[in-house]
Enzyme design. Structure first.
Site, PDB file in Angstrom:
ATOM      1  N   CYS A 153       0.756  -1.320   0.049  1.00 24.15           N
ATOM      2  CA  CYS A 153      -0.071   0.054  -0.081  1.00 24.15           C
ATOM      3  C   CYS A 153       0.932   1.128   0.313  1.00 24.15           C
ATOM      4  O   CYS A 153       0.500   2.099  -0.645  1.00 24.15           O
ATOM      5  CB  CYS A 153      -0.956  -0.050   1.162  1.00 24.15           C
TER       6      CYS A 153
ATOM      7  N   HIS B 153      -2.128   1.081   6.985  1.00 24.33           N
ATOM      8  CA  HIS B 153      -2.595   1.279   5.700  1.00 24.33           C
ATOM      9  C   HIS B 153      -2.732   2.359   5.086  1.00 24.33           C
ATOM     10  O   HIS B 153      -3.450   3.526   5.753  1.00 24.33           O
ATOM     11  CB  HIS B 153      -3.954   0.395   5.216  1.00 24.33           C
TER      12      HIS B 153
END
Length: 292
Positions: A89, A129
């Protein structure tokens, strides 16, 4: 009513745009095979998101082999564009954010806590994330190209809790006191992917999250071979030696692979050229799952 997001990105946001005058955008568009319109519109955002997910696979081989993950913008550019690798990510959405800013989108990064495959009463996870929030005509959209096998395949409207169908699963974004909860409908049940904080984080928070994800002994990327790629027709996921293909027609194919078959899948399905330093990790992954 959709959430309004009109504020420009702050000086502390991650990452900084590429210097003016270089060929960054042209090289990126060639990398993802995109030749359509380039303008800060919702249609362009959706097209870029889909093309990116097809062309640049999710993978974390550098964390698995102990090489480490550098999220400096130029390091990401060299790896994902020039070397035609994938990433996770911080790399994927870090690159996508730079692209959107270069095009002229009002875009910024957000951090969240992954809740995927955790029980509802599990303690909070770290902020590991990264996603991208994009403002278009006074509305806020979530764009994510870096969440593996359940990555949203198109922009999701923020501030609208209703289900949002996609060519794969349906998604919804539930409001929280300090942000958003992103959920996907899996086999008829809503499952939480991650909780996002609405306030942009400074660059140091991305560095800390990336260090934990790529270096901490408890990070699953240090112990599992993981790759994923989403196309219009199917989702492809590799976890150690278990390959799963979930097609949009509802059929699911799953099989276990030998070390040589893992290498072949990385090349043929996930568009990666296996590197010599990967072989030991691939051989370990080939013994990790025993077919029942």
């Amino acid at each position: 009513m959709l959430h309004r997001f009109d504020a420009p990105a702050s000086d502390g946001d991650f990452p900084d745009p590429a210097p003016a005058g270089d060929d960054f955008l042209a090289r990126y568009l060639a990398r993802i095979g995109y030749a359509g319109p380039v303008a800060p519109t919702l249609a362009t955002l959706a097209a870029l998101q889909a093309a990116h997910q097809v062309a640049i696979p999710f993978e974390a081989m550098d964390a698995l082999t102990g090489e480490g993950v550098d999220i400096d913008p130029q390091a990401i550019e060299a790896k994902l564009i020039d070397r035609r690798r994938g990433g996770y990510c911080f790399e994927q959405n870090g690159l996508f954010l730079r692209v959107l800013q270069r095009i002229g989108f009002a875009a910024e990064g957000l951090l969240g806590r992954v809740r995927w495959m955790l029980p509802e009463d599990a303690p909070p996870t770290g902020r590991t994330h990264m996603v991208v929030r994009v403002a278009i005509d006074g509305r806020a959209w979530l764009a994510d190209v870096g969440f593996g096998a359940t990555v949203p395949p198109q922009p999701l409207a923020l501030g609208d809790a209703l289900p949002q169908p996609t060519r794969h699963e349906s998604y919804r974004v539930q409001p929280l006191d300090t942000g958003y909860r992103v959920e996907a409908e899996i086999a008829g049940a809503w499952k939480t992917l991650y909780d996002l904080e609405a306030a942009p984080a400074p660059a140091i928070d991305y560095e800390i999250g990336n260090w934990y994800t790529s270096q901490h002994p408890s990070s699953h990327f240090r112990h599992q071979l993981v790759a994923a790629r989403t196309t219009a027709e199917a989702r492809h996921g590799l976890r150690d030696n278990r390959l799963t293909i979930r097609r949009t027609d509802g059929t699911i194919e799953q099989r276990y692979l030998s070390a040589d078959e893992i290498e072949a899948a990385l090349a043929d399905i996930f568009l990666l050229t296996p590197e010599p330093g990967w072989r030991r990790a691939i051989e370990r992954a080939a013994t990790a799952e025993i077919q029942a």
